[in-house]
Design a protein around this motif. Structure first.
Motif, PDB file in Angstrom:
ATOM      1  N   UNK A  87      30.133  42.732  39.916  1.00 37.40           N
ATOM      2  CA  UNK A  87      29.965  43.331  38.590  1.00 37.40           C
ATOM      3  C   UNK A  87      31.188  43.137  37.699  1.00 37.40           C
ATOM      4  N   UNK A  88      30.900  42.973  36.401  1.00 35.54           N
ATOM      5  CA  UNK A  88      31.923  43.036  35.369  1.00 35.54           C
ATOM      6  C   UNK A  88      31.794  44.385  34.674  1.00 35.54           C
ATOM      7  N   UNK A  89      32.623  44.611  33.677  1.00 36.73           N
ATOM      8  CA  UNK A  89      32.533  45.863  32.910  1.00 36.73           C
ATOM      9  C   UNK A  89      31.501  45.759  31.797  1.00 36.73           C
ATOM     10  N   UNK A  90      30.955  44.544  31.561  1.00 32.36           N
ATOM     11  CA  UNK A  90      29.953  44.364  30.501  1.00 32.36           C
ATOM     12  C   UNK A  90      28.619  44.973  30.918  1.00 32.36           C
ATOM     13  N   UNK A  91      27.787  45.244  29.933  1.00 29.63           N
ATOM     14  CA  UNK A  91      26.491  45.863  30.175  1.00 29.63           C
ATOM     15  C   UNK A  91      25.386  44.831  29.992  1.00 29.63           C
ATOM     16  N   UNK A  92      24.448  44.818  30.932  1.00 29.57           N
ATOM     17  CA  UNK A  92      23.296  43.916  30.868  1.00 29.57           C
ATOM     18  C   UNK A  92      22.096  44.702  30.335  1.00 29.57           C
ATOM     19  N   UNK A  93      21.655  44.430  29.088  1.00 30.60           N
ATOM     20  CA  UNK A  93      20.556  45.211  28.516  1.00 30.60           C
ATOM     21  C   UNK A  93      19.210  44.913  29.173  1.00 30.60           C
ATOM     22  N   UNK A  94      19.096  43.781  29.870  1.00 26.63           N
ATOM     23  CA  UNK A  94      17.814  43.427  30.483  1.00 26.63           C
ATOM     24  C   UNK A  94      17.536  44.247  31.744  1.00 26.63           C
ATOM     25  N   UNK A  95      18.580  44.544  32.478  1.00 28.35           N
ATOM     26  CA  UNK A  95      18.376  45.342  33.695  1.00 28.35           C
ATOM     27  C   UNK A  95      18.836  46.780  33.521  1.00 28.35           C
ATOM     28  N   UNK A  96      19.545  47.076  32.436  1.00 29.41           N
ATOM     29  CA  UNK A  96      20.079  48.425  32.245  1.00 29.41           C
ATOM     30  C   UNK A  96      21.147  48.743  33.280  1.00 29.41           C
ATOM     31  N   UNK A  97      21.999  47.750  33.561  1.00 29.81           N
ATOM     32  CA  UNK A  97      23.024  47.923  34.590  1.00 29.81           C
ATOM     33  C   UNK A  97      24.226  47.051  34.216  1.00 29.81           C
ATOM     34  N   UNK A  98      25.273  47.141  35.017  1.00 26.67           N
ATOM     35  CA  UNK A  98      26.435  46.297  34.770  1.00 26.67           C
ATOM     36  C   UNK A  98      26.105  44.830  35.023  1.00 26.67           C
ATOM     37  N   UNK A  99      26.616  43.972  34.166  1.00 33.39           N
ATOM     38  CA  UNK A  99      26.452  42.536  34.370  1.00 33.39           C
ATOM     39  C   UNK A  99      27.298  42.095  35.560  1.00 33.39           C
ATOM     40  N   UNK A 100      27.034  40.869  36.022  1.00 39.24           N
ATOM     41  CA  UNK A 100      27.790  40.361  37.164  1.00 39.24           C
ATOM     42  C   UNK A 100      28.079  38.877  37.023  1.00 39.24           C
ATOM     43  N   UNK A 101      29.165  38.440  37.628  1.00 44.52           N
ATOM     44  CA  UNK A 101      29.539  37.025  37.641  1.00 44.52           C
ATOM     45  C   UNK A 101      29.545  36.510  39.077  1.00 44.52           C
ATOM     46  N   UNK A 102      29.176  35.243  39.234  1.00 41.13           N
ATOM     47  CA  UNK A 102      29.269  34.603  40.537  1.00 41.13           C
ATOM     48  C   UNK A 102      30.736  34.546  40.966  1.00 41.13           C
ATOM     49  N   UNK A 103      30.989  34.731  42.279  1.00 45.42           N
ATOM     50  CA  UNK A 103      32.363  34.653  42.765  1.00 45.42           C
ATOM     51  C   UNK A 103      32.452  33.776  44.009  1.00 45.42           C
ATOM     52  N   UNK A 104      33.664  33.305  44.249  1.00 45.02           N
ATOM     53  CA  UNK A 104      34.033  32.622  45.488  1.00 45.02           C
ATOM     54  C   UNK A 104      35.240  33.356  46.064  1.00 45.02           C
ATOM     55  N   UNK A 105      35.128  33.747  47.340  1.00 41.88           N
ATOM     56  CA  UNK A 105      36.225  34.455  48.008  1.00 41.88           C
ATOM     57  C   UNK A 105      36.786  33.576  49.117  1.00 41.88           C
ATOM     58  N   UNK A 106      38.099  33.332  49.078  1.00 46.54           N
ATOM     59  CA  UNK A 106      38.746  32.494  50.086  1.00 46.54           C
ATOM     60  C   UNK A 106      40.182  32.948  50.278  1.00 46.54           C
ATOM     61  N   UNK A 107      40.552  33.224  51.540  1.00 47.81           N
ATOM     62  CA  UNK A 107      41.936  33.569  51.886  1.00 47.81           C
ATOM     63  C   UNK A 107      42.487  34.703  51.025  1.00 47.81           C
TER      64      UNK A 107
END
Length: 223
Positions: A87-107
């Motif tokens: 999740x980001x701090x932005x708001x997604x009006x389509x779902x009525x929830x916090x927006x989200x960005x794809x992530x990659x986690x490594x080390x």
């Protein structure tokens, strides 16, 4: 005479059982001592130690490795690279929830993979053994083909940090959902075209045909 024979037989039987029980107890005791000696000499067993790791977020309340109704099986490769959405701090009006960005986690480092220009959300669905990532993201434009409020959804490929839009089929369509990618950059998934279909896989609501696709080097093929 008969009673005397019976008594002798009973006494002999009791004696035999006593000897057998004593031998059994002695054998069990010897075995126990032998096993104890072996345990004392055996090297200590080393257990694997696991650690719970939270990739964190981009300012919002949570993260995840799958979207509703679309479980992920390839979100972690043998290099220890994990992908998902946070999740980001932005708001997604389509779902009525916090927006989200794809992530990659490594080390220990969580990297935001970004989103389509003008979009609100993105998510990563799969990572190959050599680090190719596929997922999808919206462009913030309402899809007129859908029977419910949802924006256009673009299929995305991330290679060496560069995001590529997979496009769509020649018939058009506004929903592309990549399922997986291999080390050769071959992507497979599902795409909606513009042909009306009351029995679509995305019923109720999305009333066009769902087609399996294969993508390679910028070309999408209808399977």
């Amino acid at each position: 005479m008969k009673f005397e024979i019976c008594n002798r037989a009973l006494a002999l039987s009791i004696k035999n059982w006593t000897v057998m029980i004593a031998l059994a107890l002695f054998t069990a005791l010897a075995a126990t001592q032998q096993l104890t000696a072996q345990d004392d000499q055996a090297p200590a067993h080393h257990y694997h130690h696991y650690q719970i790791v939270d990739p964190g977020t981009f300012g919002g309340p949570g993260n995840g490795l799958q979207a509703p109704f679309f479980p992920r099986f390839g979100v972690l490769n043998n290099r220890g690279t994990l992908v998902g959405t946070a999740n980001t701090s932005a708001w997604d009006p389509y779902c009525g929830c916090n927006a989200g960005d794809a992530f990659r986690y490594q080390d220990g480092v969580t990297t935001d993979l970004g989103r389509v220009s003008g979009g609100i959300d993105s998510q990563a669905n799969w990572i190959s053994g050599n680090g190719l990532i596929v997922g999808l993201g919206d462009d913030g434009i309402l899809d007129p083909l859908a029977g419910f409020p949802i924006p256009h959804l673009h299929g995305l490929l991330w290679k060496n940090g560069i995001m590529t839009d997979l496009g769509t089929l020649p018939e058009g369509g506004n929903l592309v959902f990549p399922i997986g990618v291999n080390n050769l950059g071959e992507v497979v998934g599902s795409v909606q075209n513009t042909v009306p279909d009351p029995y679509t896989m995305f019923n109720p609501g999305y009333g066009t045909q769902s087609r399996a696709f294969y993508w390679k080097d910028g070309v999408m093929q209808d399977l």
